[in-house]
Design a protein around this motif. Structure first.
Motif, PDB file in Angstrom:
ATOM      1  N   GLU A   1     -23.085  24.195  -2.203  1.00 49.44           N
ATOM      2  CA  GLU A   1     -21.844  23.177  -1.931  1.00 49.44           C
ATOM      3  C   GLU A   1     -20.724  24.038  -2.057  1.00 49.44           C
ATOM      4  OE1 GLU A   1     -22.397  20.558  -5.247  1.00 49.44           O
ATOM      5  OE2 GLU A   1     -24.456  19.646  -4.331  1.00 49.44           O
ATOM      6  N   GLN A   2     -20.373  24.963  -2.776  1.00 46.82           N
ATOM      7  CA  GLN A   2     -19.081  25.684  -2.798  1.00 46.82           C
ATOM      8  C   GLN A   2     -19.155  26.581  -1.372  1.00 46.82           C
ATOM      9  OE1 GLN A   2     -16.883  25.593  -4.840  1.00 46.82           O
ATOM     10  NE2 GLN A   2     -18.009  23.744  -6.064  1.00 46.82           N
ATOM     11  N   MET A   3     -20.329  27.011  -1.003  1.00 44.07           N
ATOM     12  CA  MET A   3     -20.078  27.976   0.351  1.00 44.07           C
ATOM     13  C   MET A   3     -19.558  26.857   1.384  1.00 44.07           C
ATOM     14  SD  MET A   3     -20.955  30.885  -0.305  1.00 44.07           S
ATOM     15  CE  MET A   3     -20.252  30.675  -1.906  1.00 44.07           C
ATOM     16  N   THR A   4     -20.142  25.522   1.392  1.00 39.70           N
ATOM     17  CA  THR A   4     -19.889  24.634   2.314  1.00 39.70           C
ATOM     18  C   THR A   4     -18.294  24.272   2.331  1.00 39.70           C
ATOM     19  OG1 THR A   4     -22.091  23.669   2.626  1.00 39.70           O
ATOM     20  CG2 THR A   4     -20.242  22.496   3.447  1.00 39.70           C
ATOM     21  N   ARG A   5     -18.011  24.213   0.834  1.00 41.43           N
ATOM     22  CA  ARG A   5     -16.619  23.716   0.625  1.00 41.43           C
ATOM     23  C   ARG A   5     -15.375  24.543   1.054  1.00 41.43           C
ATOM     24  NH1 ARG A   5     -14.384  23.207  -5.679  1.00 41.43           N
ATOM     25  NH2 ARG A   5     -12.348  22.311  -5.284  1.00 41.43           N
ATOM     26  N   HIS A   6     -15.983  25.891   0.914  1.00 44.98           N
ATOM     27  CA  HIS A   6     -14.875  27.100   1.296  1.00 44.98           C
ATOM     28  C   HIS A   6     -15.199  27.582   2.882  1.00 44.98           C
ATOM     29  CE1 HIS A   6     -14.648  26.899  -3.082  1.00 44.98           C
ATOM     30  NE2 HIS A   6     -13.411  27.718  -2.926  1.00 44.98           N
ATOM     31  N   GLY A   7     -15.783  26.628   3.521  1.00 43.43           N
ATOM     32  CA  GLY A   7     -15.768  26.882   5.023  1.00 43.43           C
ATOM     33  C   GLY A   7     -16.871  27.830   5.653  1.00 43.43           C
ATOM     34  N   ILE A   8     -17.549  28.249   4.817  1.00 45.26           N
ATOM     35  CA  ILE A   8     -18.668  29.126   5.276  1.00 45.26           C
ATOM     36  C   ILE A   8     -19.601  28.365   6.135  1.00 45.26           C
ATOM     37  CG2 ILE A   8     -21.094  30.226   4.644  1.00 45.26           C
ATOM     38  CD1 ILE A   8     -18.295  31.899   3.611  1.00 45.26           C
ATOM     39  N   LEU A   9     -19.793  29.132   7.344  1.00 42.71           N
ATOM     40  CA  LEU A   9     -20.251  28.639   8.492  1.00 42.71           C
ATOM     41  C   LEU A   9     -21.817  28.444   8.329  1.00 42.71           C
ATOM     42  CD1 LEU A   9     -18.325  30.210  11.378  1.00 42.71           C
ATOM     43  CD2 LEU A   9     -18.037  27.859  10.394  1.00 42.71           C
ATOM     44  N   ALA A  10     -22.569  29.530   8.116  1.00 44.71           N
ATOM     45  CA  ALA A  10     -23.980  29.362   7.751  1.00 44.71           C
ATOM     46  C   ALA A  10     -24.630  30.437   6.881  1.00 44.71           C
ATOM     47  CB  ALA A  10     -24.534  30.000   9.326  1.00 44.71           C
ATOM     48  N   VAL A  11     -25.802  30.295   6.626  1.00 47.36           N
ATOM     49  CA  VAL A  11     -26.251  31.340   5.600  1.00 47.36           C
ATOM     50  C   VAL A  11     -27.542  31.916   6.320  1.00 47.36           C
ATOM     51  CG1 VAL A  11     -27.909  29.247   4.710  1.00 47.36           C
ATOM     52  CG2 VAL A  11     -27.453  31.349   3.392  1.00 47.36           C
ATOM     53  N   GLU A  12     -27.704  33.425   5.852  1.00 45.66           N
ATOM     54  CA  GLU A  12     -28.610  34.304   6.491  1.00 45.66           C
ATOM     55  C   GLU A  12     -28.849  35.107   5.140  1.00 45.66           C
ATOM     56  OE1 GLU A  12     -27.528  37.806   8.053  1.00 45.66           O
ATOM     57  OE2 GLU A  12     -26.453  37.256   6.255  1.00 45.66           O
ATOM     58  N   MET A  13     -29.583  36.211   5.587  1.00 37.81           N
ATOM     59  CA  MET A  13     -30.180  37.352   4.309  1.00 37.81           C
ATOM     60  C   MET A  13     -29.880  38.847   4.533  1.00 37.81           C
ATOM     61  SD  MET A  13     -33.741  35.328   3.423  1.00 37.81           S
ATOM     62  CE  MET A  13     -33.737  36.320   1.780  1.00 37.81           C
ATOM     63  N   GLU A  14     -28.790  39.025   5.659  1.00 39.21           N
ATOM     64  CA  GLU A  14     -29.087  40.436   5.856  1.00 39.21           C
ATOM     65  C   GLU A  14     -27.501  41.026   6.053  1.00 39.21           C
ATOM     66  OE1 GLU A  14     -32.817  39.401   6.285  1.00 39.21           O
ATOM     67  OE2 GLU A  14     -31.250  38.775   7.909  1.00 39.21           O
ATOM     68  N   ALA A  15     -26.464  40.307   6.599  1.00 40.14           N
ATOM     69  CA  ALA A  15     -25.511  40.758   7.156  1.00 40.14           C
ATOM     70  C   ALA A  15     -24.372  41.599   6.279  1.00 40.14           C
ATOM     71  CB  ALA A  15     -24.573  39.671   7.996  1.00 40.14           C
ATOM     72  N   ALA A  16     -24.326  41.006   5.070  1.00 43.06           N
ATOM     73  CA  ALA A  16     -23.272  41.591   4.014  1.00 43.06           C
ATOM     74  C   ALA A  16     -23.781  43.175   3.762  1.00 43.06           C
ATOM     75  CB  ALA A  16     -23.212  40.815   2.728  1.00 43.06           C
ATOM     76  N   GLU A  17     -24.935  43.514   3.494  1.00 44.09           N
ATOM     77  CA  GLU A  17     -25.318  44.753   3.409  1.00 44.09           C
ATOM     78  C   GLU A  17     -25.120  45.848   4.720  1.00 44.09           C
ATOM     79  OE1 GLU A  17     -27.098  48.259   1.616  1.00 44.09           O
ATOM     80  OE2 GLU A  17     -25.790  46.522   1.038  1.00 44.09           O
ATOM     81  N   LEU A  18     -25.532  45.062   5.826  1.00 42.64           N
ATOM     82  CA  LEU A  18     -25.056  45.761   7.020  1.00 42.64           C
ATOM     83  C   LEU A  18     -23.442  46.067   7.420  1.00 42.64           C
ATOM     84  CD1 LEU A  18     -26.112  47.171   9.849  1.00 42.64           C
ATOM     85  CD2 LEU A  18     -25.670  44.620  10.940  1.00 42.64           C
ATOM     86  N   TYR A  19     -22.733  45.269   6.966  1.00 42.30           N
ATOM     87  CA  TYR A  19     -21.246  45.534   7.090  1.00 42.30           C
ATOM     88  C   TYR A  19     -20.921  46.386   6.046  1.00 42.30           C
ATOM     89  CZ  TYR A  19     -20.806  41.235  10.231  1.00 42.30           C
ATOM     90  OH  TYR A  19     -20.837  40.396  11.352  1.00 42.30           O
ATOM     91  N   THR A  20     -21.451  46.299   5.025  1.00 43.45           N
ATOM     92  CA  THR A  20     -21.032  47.247   3.808  1.00 43.45           C
ATOM     93  C   THR A  20     -21.448  48.653   4.408  1.00 43.45           C
ATOM     94  OG1 THR A  20     -21.450  45.757   2.035  1.00 43.45           O
ATOM     95  CG2 THR A  20     -21.453  47.843   1.355  1.00 43.45           C
TER      96      THR A  20
END
Length: 235
Positions: A168-187
């Motif tokens: 709910e907080q992700m949606t409230r703050h404009g997050i478009l979608a959920v997945e499971m890998e990108a944050a670590e790839l970007y880091t």
């Protein structure tokens, strides 16, 4: 050859597309690359190298979740010299404007934790995409008239989530979608000075419960692969 990748030196291209599913890697390589060659099948994680419009490309599975992605991305970068890494995968929509079959180009990725979290101690590092790739992907999607959105996503470290309050907080703050890998790839890309992007297809929706039928997935995922390839080699 590394612990998890059996490719020989020179078998991996500098540009790597990373679907989570190894069989999606096989499908994408056989569909979009010329003369794809199987370069890895250790633990069933398939990787192929071929040509796309005169450019050498590897399409390699990353598995599900950030720990698995971290293993393959680390080895691809440190042992095989990968310079551009683009995640291609599915995601769950978290905004009404984001429809099933739409594409999401992830500018940033919010997360509770990644395999890299321990090195930052008290700092909340903000993983983000490479601008040149993001801009090129947006231009490629516009040219193809593919419905797409650019913005922040959420990389979850669990699939069967029991935190509806967090969603709910992700949606409230404009997050478009959920997945499971990108944050670590970007880091990892930030750490090693590489280019990274996540190009995602909305396969289901957390708000509406809608899901993309299995028979429609290949066509929808095809746009994602082609946009990723165009972005990787944009001039």
């Amino acid at each position: 050859m590394t612990i998890h990748i059996g490719a020989k030196k020179g078998d991996i291209a500098e540009t790597v597309l990373l679907p989570g599913d190894p069989y999606r890697a096989k499908w994408a390589a056989e569909t979009f690359l010329t003369d794809p060659k199987l370069v890895n099948e250790v633990r069933g994680m398939l990787g192929y190298t071929g040509m796309w419009k005169g450019n050498r490309v590897t399409i390699h599975g990353s598995g599900m979740g950030m720990p698995s992605l971290s293993i393959y991305a680390n080895e691809l970068i440190k042992d095989y010299g990968a310079q551009t890494l683009i995640r291609i995968g599915s995601a769950g929509g978290m905004q009404d404007k984001v429809k099933v079959r739409d594409l999401v180009l992830a500018m940033t990725s919010t997360t509770l934790s990644t395999p890299s979290r321990g090195i930052f101690k008290e700092v909340n590092f903000a993983p983000s995409a490479d601008w040149s790739l993001l801009d090129a992907a947006a231009r490629a999607a516009t040219k193809r008239s593919a419905p797409f959105h650019v913005g922040g996503i959420y990389s979850s470290d669990v699939f069967y989530d029991e935190r509806p309050d967090l969603n709910e907080q992700m949606t409230r703050h404009g997050i478009l979608a959920v997945e499971m890998e990108a944050a670590e790839l970007y880091t990892l890309a930030a750490r090693y000075g590489r280019r990274a992007l996540a190009v995602l297809t909305i396969s289901d929706h957390l708000l509406t419960g809608e899901a993309l039928p299995a028979e429609d997935r290949e066509k929808s995922f095809g746009d994602m692969v082609e946009i990723a390839l165009e972005a990787a080699f944009a001039k």
